[in-house]
Design a protein around this motif. Structure first.
Motif, PDB file in Angstrom:
ATOM      1  N   ILE A  69       0.744  -1.384  -0.074  1.00  0.00           N
ATOM      2  CA  ILE A  69      -0.083  -0.116  -0.039  1.00  0.00           C
ATOM      3  C   ILE A  69       0.858   1.193   0.007  1.00  0.00           C
ATOM      4  O   ILE A  69       0.704   2.279  -0.815  1.00  0.00           O
ATOM      5  CB  ILE A  69      -1.038   0.110   1.051  1.00  0.00           C
ATOM      6  CG1 ILE A  69      -1.783  -1.109   1.127  1.00  0.00           C
ATOM      7  CG2 ILE A  69      -1.681   1.214   1.286  1.00  0.00           C
ATOM      8  CD1 ILE A  69      -2.777  -1.163   0.068  1.00  0.00           C
ATOM      9  N   GLU A  70       1.878   1.321   0.545  1.00  0.00           N
ATOM     10  CA  GLU A  70       2.819   2.379   1.010  1.00  0.00           C
ATOM     11  C   GLU A  70       3.382   2.592  -0.591  1.00  0.00           C
ATOM     12  O   GLU A  70       3.696   3.769  -0.989  1.00  0.00           O
ATOM     13  CB  GLU A  70       3.873   2.247   1.897  1.00  0.00           C
ATOM     14  CG  GLU A  70       3.502   2.159   3.450  1.00  0.00           C
ATOM     15  CD  GLU A  70       4.441   1.598   4.341  1.00  0.00           C
ATOM     16  OE1 GLU A  70       4.140   1.952   5.496  1.00  0.00           O
ATOM     17  OE2 GLU A  70       5.086   0.843   3.925  1.00  0.00           O
ATOM     18  N   PHE A  71       3.956   1.407  -1.057  1.00  0.00           N
ATOM     19  CA  PHE A  71       4.312   1.666  -2.300  1.00  0.00           C
ATOM     20  C   PHE A  71       3.572   2.265  -3.401  1.00  0.00           C
ATOM     21  O   PHE A  71       3.882   2.962  -4.217  1.00  0.00           O
ATOM     22  CB  PHE A  71       4.940   0.401  -3.073  1.00  0.00           C
ATOM     23  CG  PHE A  71       5.454   0.116  -4.487  1.00  0.00           C
ATOM     24  CD1 PHE A  71       6.681   0.327  -4.792  1.00  0.00           C
ATOM     25  CD2 PHE A  71       4.452  -0.271  -5.429  1.00  0.00           C
ATOM     26  CE1 PHE A  71       7.186   0.320  -6.101  1.00  0.00           C
ATOM     27  CE2 PHE A  71       4.827  -0.410  -6.758  1.00  0.00           C
ATOM     28  CZ  PHE A  71       6.009   0.034  -6.919  1.00  0.00           C
ATOM     29  N   LEU A  72       2.194   1.630  -3.543  1.00  0.00           N
ATOM     30  CA  LEU A  72       1.214   2.198  -4.515  1.00  0.00           C
ATOM     31  C   LEU A  72       1.179   3.732  -4.376  1.00  0.00           C
ATOM     32  O   LEU A  72       1.008   4.322  -5.083  1.00  0.00           O
ATOM     33  CB  LEU A  72      -0.034   1.376  -3.943  1.00  0.00           C
ATOM     34  CG  LEU A  72      -0.345   0.489  -4.973  1.00  0.00           C
ATOM     35  CD1 LEU A  72      -1.708  -0.304  -4.404  1.00  0.00           C
ATOM     36  CD2 LEU A  72      -0.509   0.680  -6.368  1.00  0.00           C
ATOM     37  N   GLN A  73       1.206   4.424  -3.117  1.00  0.00           N
ATOM     38  CA  GLN A  73       0.859   5.696  -2.621  1.00  0.00           C
ATOM     39  C   GLN A  73       2.102   6.490  -3.234  1.00  0.00           C
ATOM     40  O   GLN A  73       1.627   7.424  -3.811  1.00  0.00           O
ATOM     41  CB  GLN A  73       0.652   5.861  -1.082  1.00  0.00           C
ATOM     42  CG  GLN A  73      -0.542   5.481  -0.435  1.00  0.00           C
ATOM     43  CD  GLN A  73      -0.547   5.298   1.142  1.00  0.00           C
ATOM     44  OE1 GLN A  73       0.647   5.118   1.850  1.00  0.00           O
ATOM     45  NE2 GLN A  73      -1.575   5.320   1.650  1.00  0.00           N
ATOM     46  N   VAL A  74       3.334   5.851  -3.128  1.00  0.00           N
ATOM     47  CA  VAL A  74       4.399   6.861  -3.725  1.00  0.00           C
ATOM     48  C   VAL A  74       4.132   6.682  -5.187  1.00  0.00           C
ATOM     49  O   VAL A  74       4.366   7.692  -5.876  1.00  0.00           O
ATOM     50  CB  VAL A  74       5.613   6.071  -3.182  1.00  0.00           C
ATOM     51  CG1 VAL A  74       6.743   6.643  -3.885  1.00  0.00           C
ATOM     52  CG2 VAL A  74       5.794   6.319  -1.874  1.00  0.00           C
TER      53      VAL A  74
END
Length: 143
Positions: A69-74
């Motif tokens: 999820i953090e990767f997707l946000q970035v």
């Protein structure tokens, strides 16, 4: 003709092997790159000397250092990366994870088998995903 590229972001070695086996069964030309967490994937995607823009990203949610999820946000905030096709592959059946991922514009969400005692269940599930989703994407990209 350019080979379609896949970036697999996965920290479980058995899942990596399962994806590799399933892809081989496609009998399509492709290039597979692997990262073991979101931070490593971002380094690959932002490497100016070896610019990789994959046709599709296969992303696990539960990983150390930077989760899916953090990767997707970035990447959704990065002008060069925000339109990448991303499929989530996870053991997480948390509705919240799926909702968050869908808000971030994923192309699909696949629940990996929770019971890995039988390796055939894992490979059957992965084969089905590869056959139904990736075959179409890889064929579109190579035309």
């Amino acid at each position: 003709m350019k080979k379609p590229t896949i970036l697999l972001i996965e920290d479980d070695e058995l899942d990596i092997i399962s994806v590799e086996r399933s892809l081989k069964k496609l009998e399509s030309e492709y290039e597979l790159h692997t990262a073991y967490n979101g931070i490593e994937a971002l380094k690959i995607l932002r490497d100016q000397n070896n610019k990789l823009i994959p046709d599709v990203i296969l992303l696990d949610i539960n990983m150390p250092r930077m989760n899916g999820i953090e990767f997707l946000q970035v990447i959704r905030e990065d002008a060069d990366l925000k339109s990448l096709k991303v499929f989530i592959m996870t053991t997480s059946s948390e509705g919240n994870d799926r909702t968050e991922a869908e808000k971030l514009g994923i192309s699909g969400y696949i629940i990996k088998p929770l019971n890995y005692t039988e390796n055939t269940k894992r490979s059957d599930s992965m084969d089905a995903f590869v056959q139904f989703h990736l075959r179409k994407i890889l064929n579109e990209e190579s035309n």
